[in-house]
Design an enzyme around this catalytic site. Structure first.
Site, short mmCIF file in Angstrom:
data_model
loop_
_atom_site.label_atom_id
_atom_site.label_comp_id
_atom_site.label_asym_id
_atom_site.label_seq_id
_atom_site.Cartn_x
_atom_site.Cartn_y
_atom_site.Cartn_z
N GLY B 43 0.78 -1.29 0.01
CA GLY B 43 -0.05 -0.06 -0.05
C GLY B 43 0.98 1.21 0.14
O GLY B 43 2.10 0.98 -0.16
N HIS B 267 -16.73 5.88 10.40
CA HIS B 267 -16.77 7.11 9.57
C HIS B 267 -18.26 7.34 9.21
O HIS B 267 -18.93 6.62 8.84
CB HIS B 267 -16.11 6.72 8.10
CG HIS B 267 -15.87 7.87 7.08
ND1 HIS B 267 -16.77 8.54 6.77
CD2 HIS B 267 -14.68 8.32 6.85
CE1 HIS B 267 -16.25 9.48 6.05
NE2 HIS B 267 -15.04 9.44 5.95
N SER B 285 -17.30 9.77 0.38
CA SER B 285 -15.83 10.62 0.88
C SER B 285 -16.35 11.73 1.63
O SER B 285 -17.14 12.55 1.53
CB SER B 285 -14.99 10.82 -0.32
OG SER B 285 -14.44 11.95 0.33
N ARG B 338 -14.74 13.15 12.38
CA ARG B 338 -15.51 11.97 12.07
C ARG B 338 -16.45 11.31 13.13
O ARG B 338 -17.38 11.15 13.18
CB ARG B 338 -14.72 11.02 11.45
CG ARG B 338 -14.30 11.58 10.17
CD ARG B 338 -13.31 10.53 9.35
NE ARG B 338 -12.97 10.98 8.08
CZ ARG B 338 -11.98 10.42 7.28
NH1 ARG B 338 -11.26 9.34 7.84
NH2 ARG B 338 -11.70 10.99 6.18
N HIS B 430 -14.22 2.16 9.57
CA HIS B 430 -13.47 2.90 8.34
C HIS B 430 -11.90 2.66 8.58
O HIS B 430 -11.29 2.03 7.63
CB HIS B 430 -13.84 4.22 8.08
CG HIS B 430 -13.27 4.90 7.36
ND1 HIS B 430 -13.23 4.47 5.79
CD2 HIS B 430 -12.51 5.96 7.02
CE1 HIS B 430 -12.49 5.28 5.19
NE2 HIS B 430 -11.81 6.07 5.84
N GLU B 454 -0.89 2.32 8.25
CA GLU B 454 -2.10 2.21 9.38
C GLU B 454 -1.77 0.88 10.29
O GLU B 454 -2.51 0.71 11.27
CB GLU B 454 -3.52 1.65 8.35
CG GLU B 454 -4.79 1.80 9.01
CD GLU B 454 -5.97 1.53 8.29
OE1 GLU B 454 -5.90 1.83 7.23
OE2 GLU B 454 -6.98 1.17 9.01
N ARG B 464 -8.49 9.77 13.81
CA ARG B 464 -7.45 10.51 12.68
C ARG B 464 -8.56 11.47 11.92
O ARG B 464 -9.76 11.18 11.65
CB ARG B 464 -7.42 9.12 11.68
CG ARG B 464 -6.78 9.76 10.47
CD ARG B 464 -6.20 8.40 9.81
NE ARG B 464 -7.06 7.84 9.01
CZ ARG B 464 -7.85 8.11 7.85
NH1 ARG B 464 -7.49 9.39 7.46
NH2 ARG B 464 -8.91 7.61 7.31
#
Ligand SMILES: Cc1cc2nc3c(=O)[nH]c(=O)nc-3n(C[C@H](O)[C@H](O)[C@H](O)COP(=O)(O)OP(=O)(O)OC[C@H]3O[C@@H](n4cnc5c(N)ncnc54)[C@H](O)[C@@H]3O)c2cc1C
Ligand code: SF4
Ligand code: FES
Lengths: 249, 667
Positions: B43, B267, B285, B338, B430, B454, B464
């Site tokens: 990633g 999220h 998003s 969030r 999320h 992560e 976050r």
């Protein structure tokens, strides 16, 4: 809804495969195509059979893993989506659905619906980059303004997810759309122009080595591409490629 | 056990990183060629680390379970990446990004790491542009920015709704260049199943070739775990189907402490679930909150009528709508962080104002933005007498150019046109802020074993901020590890190649094959998913958005029970020497079943609310999260001692020297 599935089963790369029939009941029209396959697999496992192997990961149309040929079309009947974004509401109760892997000489089957697309990686390794180190010792990002129109076009080309639908759809199994997307992204940007010609040469050379066919401009790839990569990119690749072969003599 | 040493350098916060780089070892180029580094994961964190380390001259082996590094889960990130560039001249700075991140994380992260992240952030953008990442631009040709939740400046760089894709393809292209030169050996369709520790140091891994099923040994002088987050412990999450905790969990079992496992980000803007068939959830998003307004009906009877299909959302007048975020948090409005937005949605739905069939959905409405943009565009185009329809058309085109792919994604899944009727959204799992404990050098408690991206715990505290994970992944891989790893490898230049025929490799391989055979031998009644779904349900109901002691204690027992049943009754068809996706899943779920228990224990231990961790016992009268700095201002780092219930808690006390500890307020 109840469906009849005809699924390609193939134990491994060497053994021969065949279509096998499965009846599946009570599929929710709100489920995705891959969720329908999950349901089938659950049933197969609980009844002691081997589940159907297929590639998938993000299930939202961006990783490029899923690669099914559904009723004779790459990623199925809808346009501009991947298999994982296909929903069962696109089918009718009682339908028969053919499910096969993406087929091409350069994409050998590994098992069932899983194919080996590492040829795509090798094409990228041959030149799909800008030769700049990641040390961070580069100029300020805004020191190089780029016309929005160019940046947007480069972005459009860059959205290719490397799924291989273009190849699976093409009667010549050509990878031109895929290769041209990368070549275009970079040749539209000043950072990438420097190596534009050698990049085109190297990537096309590797594409040929991998056994992909020639492009005869049928345009089928553009129709099936889930990301709307346009044929314009192939024209751009041809220009870079011809330019390069002429300069290199 | 030694006290956790974060190795934070001394000195003022803005000098620490520079000073540290001056102080640490550097390996000379000729010697780098003698050193092998294993990178698990491709990633943003893994790909950037692999490329950079290879450029520096190390011999790199990179692993991923997908068929290509390009398909790592980072590819799915949508909204953007933060950087303190201050291009908008809105008073952004390294300090402000640092401050926002620490505050956003509810004061549960390590100041020094966060400051460094903010410090290198600007460079990431320069680097990515040089690589050809096509970020969005303004008409003048300069880079465009958008805003994300929890901050008051515009510092998010983006490429439509495909920022992660573009950044990952950038890192992948850098990797490809090194693969082409033979400096990275790439192993696709390979899964790391254990780390091998020799004389206390990480010396390699055991991996399974997922196509042939062959078990392989790989030796190295350092092992980097860049395997992503573990949100899939909830079964349903926005993560990719294969995202897992296995690599992180296996190193935990070999000595790496696991930090703050309970810190999970739920999220607020995801597509609500539609039924039992659901295999994953899809994020919409956060960038949509720039232009979308969140609301539910103000009256219960209207909500009821909407749920039964008697009323359409567009029928409701302004005064009958409750824009609850704007009401409760006037200064941040729809752009609260969030965790705050998610809890507020749950509060309204629990109170009976939810809007879809399940009652678990709120609206995200673009109507006002479409009209506003339409008017602006009409003026720009010199149309002075534009009809309402023309204005909508123009406005919709602007929205399309910003979020087109997200709107398309929504329409495909929900079968409704979000340009015409508001989107329905609900919170979903999320991201995991918790992860492997690392020091300032990103080294775990196993010498020579690092964790990046992560997979580690370091930068986001208990919550976050949006667009900060991409920033962290690339910061770790491009700009931190290439320096800090030298400090360790400087002492390894005389070690020579790591042999893989040692007793430690034998033992690790034996354990791996033992587990695979055991799993295949059970031949019980239920599929792996059956157990995974049960685990997910316990996690969501009792260890989800609101947690209390009673529920957590129950969860711990229930998870143990599911784990027991799994090991007695799971059914995995096929064998271990072929492509066997069920076997892969089984190994991952086995690890989730252990992690889940530790997760619940950690949540139980932390009897305070902070960020995404909400303990019902610890809230203000208005129902806001209440931190307890006196008792809980620490990182919980768990040491494995045989099973999750016996894990030992170590505490890294957090010091806040450069930011004053305050209760967070977004009012
Ligand atoms: C839908 C979605 C949208 C997001 N949008 C944003 C955003 O807009 N901005 C933002 O900042 N963040 C966003 N995030 C978060 C961010 O994308 C991730 O946190 C980040 O990409 C993680 O990167 P990573 O490199 O740590 O791990 P990943 O990208 O998850 O990569 C993990 C890698 O590890 C490999 N791997 C795992 N286990 C093994 C094993 N055992 N053996 C071998 N290989 C293994 C995988 O193959 C993969 O290559 C989003 C997340 C999601 C889910
Ligand atoms: S060009 Fe389109 S069809 Fe071909 S690999 Fe890329 S996204 Fe897939
Ligand atoms: S599973 Fe990722 S594109 Fe389909």
């Amino acid at each position: 809804m109840d469906l009849n599935l005809k699924v390609w089963r193939q134990k491994n790369a060497t053994e021969k495969g065949a279509l096998k029939d499965y009846a599946i009941k009570e599929v929710s029209p709100d489920s995705s195509f891959l969720e329908m396959l999950d349901l089938l697999n659950d049933q197969l496992i609980e009844s002691g059979e081997d589940p159907v192997a297929f590639d998938h990961d993000c299930r939202e149309g961006i990783c490029g893993s899923c690669s099914l040929y559904v009723n004779g079309e790459a990623h199925g009947p809808s346009r501009a989506i991947t298999t994982c974004q296909l929903h069962m509401r696109s089918f009718k109760d009682g339908d028969t659905i053919y499910i096969e892997p993406f087929r091409a000489k350069a994409f050998p089957v590994i098992k069932d619906l899983v194919v080996d697309r590492s040829s795509f990686d090798r094409i990228q390794q041959a030149g799909g980059f800008i030769s700049v180190n990641t040390s961070g010792n580069t100029q300020d990002a805004n020191a190089l303004p780029i016309p929005k129109a160019d940046a947007d076009k480069a972005f459009d080309a860059a959205t290719c997810i490397g799924c291989g639908a273009c190849v699976a759809t093409c009667k010549n199994a050509s990878a031109m759309l895929f290769v041209s997307a990368k070549v275009s992204q970079f040749s539209l940007l000043p950072q990438g122009k420097v190596e534009a010609k050698s990049r085109a040469l190297n990537m096309v050379h590797q594409m040929d080595l991998e056994g992909f066919g020639n492009c005869t401009n049928t345009g089928a790839c553009e129709v099936e591409c889930p990301k709307g990569i346009s044929l314009e990119n192939i024209a751009r690749l041809n220009r870079e490629f011809l330019g390069a072969t002429i300069t290199e003599g | 056990m030694a006290v956790l040493d974060s190795k934070t350098p001394a000195g003022p916060i803005d000098k620490k990183w520079t000073q540290h780089k001056n102080d640490i070892n550097v390996v000379n180029p000729a010697n780098k060629r003698l050193i092998d580094v294993i990178v698990v994961g491709t990633g943003l964190a893994g790909a950037s680390a692999a490329a950079t380390l290879a450029e520096l001259g190390y011999k790199v082996k990179a692993f991923c379970y997908q068929d290509s590094p390009r398909r790592a889960h980072s590819i799915a990130a949508q909204g953007g990446i933060n950087a303190a560039k201050n291009y908008q001249g809105d008073n952004d700075s390294t300090y402000r990004l640092f401050y926002d991140t620490v505050k956003g994380g509810d004061y549960r992260s390590r100041e020094s790491n966060v400051y460094r992240l903010a410090e290198v952030s600007a460079n990431i953008i320069d680097q990515c542009v040089a690589q050809g990442v096509p970020f969005a631009r303004e008409y003048g040709g300069l880079l465009d920015n958008r805003s994300f939740g929890g901050v008051l400046v515009s510092r998010t760089f983006y490429a439509k709704g495909q920022t992660g894709q573009q950044l990952l393809l950038g890192a992948y292209s850098a990797m490809n260049r090194q693969i082409g030169m033979g400096r990275i050996e790439q192993f696709n369709r390979h899964e790391m199943l254990d780390v091998v520790v020799v004389d206390g140091k990480a010396r390699g891994i055991i991996a399974r070739d997922l196509v042939s099923g062959k078990i392989e040994r790989h030796g190295a002088h350092a092992v980097l775990i860049c395997s992503g987050g573990y949100g899939n412990v909830f079964f349903l999450s926005t993560n990719a189907m294969g995202s897992n905790v296995t690599a992180a969990w296996k190193i935990h079992k070999r000595g790496a402490y696991f930090a703050n496992p309970c810190y999970t980000q739920i999220h607020p803007t995801c597509i609500p679930r539609s039924g039992e068939h659901q295999s994953k959830l899809t994020l919409m998003s956060e960038s949509l909150r720039n232009d979308g307004r969140i609301w539910v009906p103000a009256k219960k009877e209207d909500a009821e009528a909407i749920r039964t299909g008697k009323l359409k959302p567009t029928d409701l007048k302004e005064e009958d709508r409750d824009y609850y975020l704007e009401r409760r948090y006037p200064s941040f409005g729809n752009l609260v962080p969030r965790d705050v937005a998610s809890r507020a949605a749950k509060e309204r739905c629990d109170a009976g104002f939810g809007v879809n069939k399940t009652g678990e959905a709120v609206y995200l409405d673009f109507d006002a933005a479409i009209t506003r943009y339409g008017h602006e565009k009409a003026l720009v185009d010199g149309i002075h007498d534009a009809s309402e329809q023309k204005i909508r058309e123009l406005g919709e085109a602007v929205i399309e150019s910003k979020y087109g792919n997200l709107f398309q994604m929504y329409e495909k899944i929900v079968d409704q046109n979000p340009y015409k009727t508001p989107m329905m959204i609900y919170p979903a799992v999320h991201y995991t802020m918790g992860g492997v404990w690392v020091d300032y050098n990103l080294m775990t408690t196993i010498p020579g074993c690092y964790a990046l991206g992560e997979a580690n715990f370091s930068d986001h505290g208990a919550n976050r901020l949006g667009a900060s994970a991409l920033m962290q992944g690339l910061a770790d891989g491009y700009f931190v590890i290439p320096y800090t790893i030298g400090d360790y490898l400087g002492d390894e230049i005389r070690t020579g190649p790591i042999p893989t025929d040692s007793p430690e490799f034998d033992a690790a391989e034996k354990e791996v094959t033992g587990q695979l055979n055991k799993l295949l031998g059970i031949q019980g009644k239920h599929s792996v998913d059956h157990f995974h779904k049960r685990l997910g349900k316990v996690m969501w109901d009792k260890v989800g958005m609101a947690r209390n002691a009673k529920g957590l204690n129950e969860a711990i027992e229930e998870i143990k029970q599911i784990r027991k049943e799994f090991w007695e009754d799971v059914r995995i068809p096929g064998s271990s020497n072929e492509l066997n996706p069920e076997l892969e899943k089984a190994g991952r779920v086995a690890d989730f079943l252990e992690l889940g228990e530790l997760f619940a224990r950690d949540a139980l231990e932390r009897n305070e609310s902070c960020g995404g961790h909400f303990r019902e016992e610890s809230q203000t009268e208005e129902g806001e999260a209440l931190r307890d700095d006196k008792n809980f201002s620490y990182v919980a780092a768990w040491e494995y001692t045989g099973e999750p219930s016996k894990a030992i808690l170590h505490k890294e006390e957090l010091e806040f020297k450069d930011i004053e500890l305050k209760q967070r307020s977004y009012k």
